[in-house]
Design a protein around this motif. Sequence first.
Motif, PDB file in Angstrom:
ATOM      1  N   SER A 173      18.070 -18.316 -10.569  1.00  0.00           N
ATOM      2  CA  SER A 173      17.432 -17.896 -11.808  1.00  0.00           C
ATOM      3  C   SER A 173      16.548 -16.699 -11.511  1.00  0.00           C
ATOM      4  O   SER A 173      15.734 -16.711 -10.590  1.00  0.00           O
ATOM      5  CB  SER A 173      16.608 -19.055 -12.362  1.00  0.00           C
ATOM      6  N   ASP A 174      16.730 -15.649 -12.289  1.00  0.00           N
ATOM      7  CA  ASP A 174      15.940 -14.441 -12.053  1.00  0.00           C
ATOM      8  C   ASP A 174      14.456 -14.665 -12.358  1.00  0.00           C
ATOM      9  O   ASP A 174      13.623 -13.859 -11.996  1.00  0.00           O
ATOM     10  CB  ASP A 174      16.488 -13.269 -12.851  1.00  0.00           C
ATOM     11  N   GLU A 175      14.142 -15.813 -13.010  1.00  0.00           N
ATOM     12  CA  GLU A 175      12.739 -16.145 -13.276  1.00  0.00           C
ATOM     13  C   GLU A 175      11.970 -16.306 -11.964  1.00  0.00           C
ATOM     14  O   GLU A 175      10.791 -16.030 -11.873  1.00  0.00           O
ATOM     15  CB  GLU A 175      12.631 -17.482 -14.025  1.00  0.00           C
ATOM     16  N   ASN A 176      12.713 -16.774 -10.929  1.00  0.00           N
ATOM     17  CA  ASN A 176      12.059 -16.954  -9.636  1.00  0.00           C
ATOM     18  C   ASN A 176      11.974 -15.654  -8.848  1.00  0.00           C
ATOM     19  O   ASN A 176      11.378 -15.586  -7.798  1.00  0.00           O
ATOM     20  CB  ASN A 176      12.803 -18.006  -8.820  1.00  0.00           C
ATOM     21  N   ASN A 177      12.644 -14.664  -9.384  1.00  0.00           N
ATOM     22  CA  ASN A 177      12.663 -13.368  -8.707  1.00  0.00           C
ATOM     23  C   ASN A 177      11.435 -12.570  -9.133  1.00  0.00           C
ATOM     24  O   ASN A 177      11.528 -11.451  -9.603  1.00  0.00           O
ATOM     25  CB  ASN A 177      13.962 -12.652  -9.095  1.00  0.00           C
ATOM     26  N   THR A 178      10.264 -13.193  -8.951  1.00  0.00           N
ATOM     27  CA  THR A 178       9.039 -12.522  -9.370  1.00  0.00           C
ATOM     28  C   THR A 178       8.790 -11.337  -8.450  1.00  0.00           C
ATOM     29  O   THR A 178       9.162 -11.351  -7.287  1.00  0.00           O
ATOM     30  CB  THR A 178       7.839 -13.478  -9.271  1.00  0.00           C
ATOM     31  N   LYS A 179       8.166 -10.347  -8.985  1.00  0.00           N
ATOM     32  CA  LYS A 179       7.906  -9.138  -8.192  1.00  0.00           C
ATOM     33  C   LYS A 179       6.755  -9.407  -7.231  1.00  0.00           C
ATOM     34  O   LYS A 179       5.598  -9.448  -7.613  1.00  0.00           O
ATOM     35  CB  LYS A 179       7.582  -7.968  -9.111  1.00  0.00           C
ATOM     36  N   LYS A 180       7.128  -9.621  -5.963  1.00  0.00           N
ATOM     37  CA  LYS A 180       6.104  -9.817  -4.945  1.00  0.00           C
ATOM     38  C   LYS A 180       5.797  -8.481  -4.295  1.00  0.00           C
ATOM     39  O   LYS A 180       6.565  -7.532  -4.432  1.00  0.00           O
ATOM     40  CB  LYS A 180       6.627 -10.776  -3.885  1.00  0.00           C
ATOM     41  N   GLY A 181       4.718  -8.441  -3.535  1.00  0.00           N
ATOM     42  CA  GLY A 181       4.410  -7.227  -2.799  1.00  0.00           C
ATOM     43  C   GLY A 181       5.246  -7.144  -1.533  1.00  0.00           C
ATOM     44  O   GLY A 181       5.881  -8.122  -1.124  1.00  0.00           O
ATOM     45  N   VAL A 182       5.272  -5.981  -0.934  1.00  0.00           N
ATOM     46  CA  VAL A 182       6.013  -5.799   0.317  1.00  0.00           C
ATOM     47  C   VAL A 182       5.474  -4.559   1.022  1.00  0.00           C
ATOM     48  O   VAL A 182       5.009  -3.627   0.364  1.00  0.00           O
ATOM     49  CB  VAL A 182       7.536  -5.685   0.023  1.00  0.00           C
ATOM     50  N   ILE A 183       5.491  -4.578   2.365  1.00  0.00           N
ATOM     51  CA  ILE A 183       4.955  -3.410   3.080  1.00  0.00           C
ATOM     52  C   ILE A 183       6.053  -2.685   3.855  1.00  0.00           C
ATOM     53  O   ILE A 183       7.021  -3.288   4.318  1.00  0.00           O
ATOM     54  CB  ILE A 183       3.791  -3.781   4.032  1.00  0.00           C
ATOM     55  N   SER A 184       5.840  -1.390   4.005  1.00  0.00           N
ATOM     56  CA  SER A 184       6.862  -0.508   4.571  1.00  0.00           C
ATOM     57  C   SER A 184       7.366  -0.908   5.968  1.00  0.00           C
ATOM     58  O   SER A 184       8.572  -0.886   6.198  1.00  0.00           O
ATOM     59  CB  SER A 184       6.327   0.921   4.587  1.00  0.00           C
ATOM     60  N   PRO A 185       6.499  -1.283   6.925  1.00  0.00           N
ATOM     61  CA  PRO A 185       7.043  -1.603   8.256  1.00  0.00           C
ATOM     62  C   PRO A 185       8.051  -2.749   8.224  1.00  0.00           C
ATOM     63  O   PRO A 185       9.029  -2.744   8.975  1.00  0.00           O
ATOM     64  CB  PRO A 185       5.801  -2.002   9.065  1.00  0.00           C
ATOM     65  N   CYS A 186       7.809  -3.709   7.331  1.00  0.00           N
ATOM     66  CA  CYS A 186       8.723  -4.837   7.214  1.00  0.00           C
ATOM     67  C   CYS A 186      10.054  -4.388   6.591  1.00  0.00           C
ATOM     68  O   CYS A 186      11.133  -4.708   7.095  1.00  0.00           O
ATOM     69  CB  CYS A 186       8.050  -5.926   6.371  1.00  0.00           C
ATOM     70  N   VAL A 187       9.967  -3.599   5.525  1.00  0.00           N
ATOM     71  CA  VAL A 187      11.171  -3.093   4.856  1.00  0.00           C
ATOM     72  C   VAL A 187      11.982  -2.252   5.836  1.00  0.00           C
ATOM     73  O   VAL A 187      13.210  -2.360   5.934  1.00  0.00           O
ATOM     74  CB  VAL A 187      10.788  -2.225   3.628  1.00  0.00           C
ATOM     75  N   SER A 188      11.260  -1.435   6.587  1.00  0.00           N
ATOM     76  CA  SER A 188      11.922  -0.518   7.491  1.00  0.00           C
ATOM     77  C   SER A 188      12.610  -1.253   8.653  1.00  0.00           C
ATOM     78  O   SER A 188      13.704  -0.871   9.092  1.00  0.00           O
ATOM     79  CB  SER A 188      10.843   0.466   7.924  1.00  0.00           C
ATOM     80  N   THR A 189      11.998  -2.352   9.121  1.00  0.00           N
ATOM     81  CA  THR A 189      12.633  -3.179  10.161  1.00  0.00           C
ATOM     82  C   THR A 189      13.953  -3.749   9.643  1.00  0.00           C
ATOM     83  O   THR A 189      14.989  -3.674  10.315  1.00  0.00           O
ATOM     84  CB  THR A 189      11.692  -4.340  10.561  1.00  0.00           C
ATOM     85  N   ILE A 190      13.903  -4.313   8.433  1.00  0.00           N
ATOM     86  CA  ILE A 190      15.115  -4.924   7.868  1.00  0.00           C
ATOM     87  C   ILE A 190      16.191  -3.860   7.624  1.00  0.00           C
ATOM     88  O   ILE A 190      17.371  -4.078   7.909  1.00  0.00           O
ATOM     89  CB  ILE A 190      14.774  -5.709   6.566  1.00  0.00           C
TER      90      ILE A 190
END
Length: 239
Positions: A173-190
């Motif tokens: 359910s997209d209801e659970n797809n709440t917009k959480k925060g995220v930081i660049s080093p983590c995004v960049s690692t993935i």
Amino acid sequence: MTRYQKNILISEIGESGQQKIKNAKVLICGAGGLASGVIFNLCALGVMNIGIVDFDKVELSNLNRQYIHKTSALGEFKVLSARKTALEFNPVLNIKTYCEKIDENNVDELIFPYDIIVDCLDSIKTKLLVSSAVIKTDKTLVHGGVDEFFGQVCTIDKTSACLACILPENAFSDENNTKKGVISPCVSTISSIQSMEVFKAITSLGEPLKNQLLLYSGLEQSFKKIKVQKNPNCPVCSK
Ligand SMILES: [Zn+2]
């Protein structure tokens, strides 16, 4: 070839591997944070044929992580801004842009020209849609997801567990797809791990993360691989 000398020096790659990289056709779904790293990595590797699909425009709040976009690109369509940055890096790249929202009507057509599809999306609904479309073909999907300090990566094709097998039921359910925060080093690692999966799919080197979900915790600096299986009752891939 001078540009890719350090790739070619690796005996497992050599000139023939670099040729495979050059000829590969990769579609990047999304032009945000994960895509920023994936685009830079694939362009640097020497992937010449890249498609990017996204319908959003660059906003100031994207720039804590979406480093393919410059401040001067605020308000521009992300696909055009990403293409511009990539062409500044290497002007001879063949980068096609699709400024549209992926849906049931266009997904098959969008993925058709490409061998490898990279999930850099933020909507779970769209991620599942792309996964469902890819497993009807011989193509490979490299899934990535991030929130806060955590991330995950896996590789999917028609023989492996699909995204619907892997994601917990409450993620549907997209209801659970709440917009959480995220930081660049983590995004960049993935995004770097996703790029490595794309590299492996192109060159057939190493073991793909198929039927395995790689979980990353930035705070602990830990990686965990969990085995996942095709769900015999999966609404998508068991049919
Ligand atoms: Zn499945």
